[in-house]
Write a protein that holds these residues in place. Structure first.
Motif, mmCIF file in Angstrom:
data_model
loop_
_atom_site.group_PDB
_atom_site.id
_atom_site.type_symbol
_atom_site.label_atom_id
_atom_site.label_comp_id
_atom_site.label_asym_id
_atom_site.label_seq_id
_atom_site.Cartn_x
_atom_site.Cartn_y
_atom_site.Cartn_z
ATOM 1 N N ARG A 217 5.989 11.367 -6.565
ATOM 2 C CA ARG A 217 4.640 11.873 -6.300
ATOM 3 C C ARG A 217 4.140 11.452 -4.925
ATOM 4 O O ARG A 217 4.515 10.409 -4.396
ATOM 5 C CB ARG A 217 3.685 11.415 -7.399
ATOM 6 N N LEU A 218 3.296 12.303 -4.372
ATOM 7 C CA LEU A 218 2.802 12.126 -3.011
ATOM 8 C C LEU A 218 1.618 11.164 -3.003
ATOM 9 O O LEU A 218 0.467 11.562 -3.207
ATOM 10 C CB LEU A 218 2.406 13.491 -2.428
ATOM 11 N N GLU A 219 1.921 9.886 -2.772
ATOM 12 C CA GLU A 219 0.908 8.840 -2.686
ATOM 13 C C GLU A 219 1.019 8.214 -1.304
ATOM 14 O O GLU A 219 2.105 7.758 -0.913
ATOM 15 C CB GLU A 219 1.144 7.791 -3.771
ATOM 16 N N PRO A 220 -0.056 8.190 -0.522
ATOM 17 C CA PRO A 220 0.027 7.741 0.873
ATOM 18 C C PRO A 220 0.713 6.399 1.075
ATOM 19 O O PRO A 220 1.527 6.249 1.989
ATOM 20 C CB PRO A 220 -1.448 7.694 1.304
ATOM 21 N N GLY A 221 0.413 5.401 0.225
ATOM 22 C CA GLY A 221 1.036 4.091 0.385
ATOM 23 C C GLY A 221 2.536 4.131 0.180
ATOM 24 O O GLY A 221 3.305 3.524 0.941
ATOM 25 N N VAL A 222 2.962 4.855 -0.849
ATOM 26 C CA VAL A 222 4.394 5.000 -1.129
ATOM 27 C C VAL A 222 5.066 5.779 -0.011
ATOM 28 O O VAL A 222 6.158 5.432 0.456
ATOM 29 C CB VAL A 222 4.612 5.701 -2.483
ATOM 30 N N LEU A 223 4.406 6.852 0.432
ATOM 31 C CA LEU A 223 4.939 7.676 1.525
ATOM 32 C C LEU A 223 5.218 6.833 2.756
ATOM 33 O O LEU A 223 6.327 6.854 3.322
ATOM 34 C CB LEU A 223 3.935 8.784 1.862
ATOM 35 N N THR A 224 4.242 6.045 3.166
ATOM 36 C CA THR A 224 4.387 5.217 4.356
ATOM 37 C C THR A 224 5.504 4.192 4.204
ATOM 38 O O THR A 224 6.365 4.054 5.079
ATOM 39 C CB THR A 224 3.059 4.497 4.659
#
Length: 400
Positions: A217-224
């Motif tokens: 899932r697209l979660e900013p913290g995970v993405l970064t």
């Protein structure tokens, strides 16, 4: 000026070979020293210096949008013994097979006929869909989208198993916690490429308890965090984002914000999906020594059968680019590192040809006739201008 280490090491090896000749039984060591000036055989003191830059390395990449297999498409592919989707991609196969790495967004889960095929709103497609994409040259599939969980865990696991059997790397879905932690890496021409894929949601279908790994899932913290880790492990990072608003031809503010976040975190190429229509390309300043990342906000439909009044859900494209590793500033002053340059960007608009929901073929948009598409030449020019909206120098191809 301090020489790079490999040059100094080469000099030492050369001198060692000269002095080593004194070991010959026919030549006295003193004779060698008299024949060779003292400065030539004395080994110089090595200075610490940066390593010499490596030769440039490059890999070509191609990317296509949504592969969304509606009922009329798999019915059209049906044979006496199964399904054959290969003819649907034959006209564009050369463009897909020519790249070192080709990426496709598998929008409908390919869970196979064993659990029953299904159409909108909960898709499940035949394994033969995957077979045809592999035959056309696809090396990586992105699986994170709003339809990933349409048919539950079993469909996801069966799809992953089949992609693995085909030796196609998959990103955006995982069969286990350990698989979720595994970085998707593909090596080509001495370059190591990482592929990441995320979706904004799954149409309200939750992941089974304790199995959030099934879809990324697209979660900013995970993405970064994951892009940064990918940049540590790979030379280039390609990120697929399933985001935006369906049928909107321009990205919204959230898409731009997330693309920028991906770029500054380390992504070199960002591939957008979900709107089912084309959205333009754009260069993003990634803040890395003046570098820039490339984003295409939506690659549209590669193959689908959506009933829309305008032609744009039948228009997609093949993005082609080179990822080139060049010498660049390293982490310490005076050191030699490397960076990735995205170049030779080309976009080939494509069209989904069919008549009365039969005879599906993906073809170059420029080859479509007036009989198939009203004002076809004008539509091609409009699509080219649309994709160049923020990238005027983009090469838009009219054929293979």
């Amino acid at each position: 000026m301090t020489r790079c280490l490999s040059g100094a090491i080469s000099a030492v090896i050369l001198l060692a070979s000269l002095s080593g000749s004194a070991a010959s039984p026919d030549v006295h060591p003193t004779a060698v020293r008299q024949a060779v000036p003292r400065a030539a055989y004395e080994v110089p003191r090595l200075r610490s210096g940066p390593p010499c830059p490596q030769p440039e390395q490059k890999a070509s990449i191609a990317a296509i949008g949504d592969v969304l297999i509606h009922r009329s498409i798999y019915d059209d592919a049906r044979t006496k013994t199964g399904f054959d989707f290969r003819p649907m991609f034959e006209k564009v196969r050369p463009a897909l097979a020519a790249a070192d790495v080709t990426v496709a967004n598998q929008e409908s889960i390919t869970g196979g006929i064993g659990i029953g095929l299904s159409d909108y709103p909960t898709f499940n497609s035949p394994f033969e869909t995957a077979d045809a994409l592999r035959d056309a040259g696809v090396d990586v599939v992105t699986m994170a989208n709003n339809h990933t969980l349409d048919r539950g865990e079993k469909a996801v696991l069966q799809a992953i198993g089949h992609w693995r059997d085909l030796q196609v790397e998959y990103a955006g879905a995982s069969e286990s916690v350990n698989d979720r932690r595994r970085m998707r890496l593909v090596k080509r021409n001495g370059l190591k490429l990482a592929f990441l894929s995320y979706t904004y949601g799954t149409n309200g279908i939750p992941s089974p308890p304790g199995k959030s790994h099934l879809v990324h899932r697209l979660e900013p913290g995970v993405l970064t965090a994951e892009i940064r880790e990918a940049k540590r492990l790979a030379d280039a990072v390609v990120v697929s984002l399933h985001f935006g608003v369906e049928y909107q031809r321009l990205p919204n503010d959230e898409q731009k914000r997330l693309a920028k976040l991906a770029a500054v975190s380390g992504a070199d190429l960002i591939l957008g999906h979900h709107p089912h229509v084309l959205q333009p390309l754009e260069w993003i300043d990634n803040g890395r020594n003046g570098g820039r990342s490339l984003v295409v906000y939506s690659l549209g439909n590669f193959i689908a059968a959506q009933k829309q009044s305008d032609p744009h859900t039948r228009i997609g494209g093949i993005l082609s680019a080179d990822l080139r590793k060049v010498p660049g500033p390293g982490p310490e002053a005076g050191s030699i590192g490397s960076r990735i340059v995205v170049e030779n960007v080309t976009f080939l608009p494509t069209y989904i040809r069919f008549k009365r929901w039969r005879g599906y073929r993906v073809v170059p948009l420029a080859s479509v006739t007036e009989e198939e598409l009203k004002d076809a030449p004008r539509v091609f020019k409009e699509v080219a201008a649309h994709m160049r909206r923020w990238m005027p120098d983009l090469t838009v191809a009219d054929g293979l």
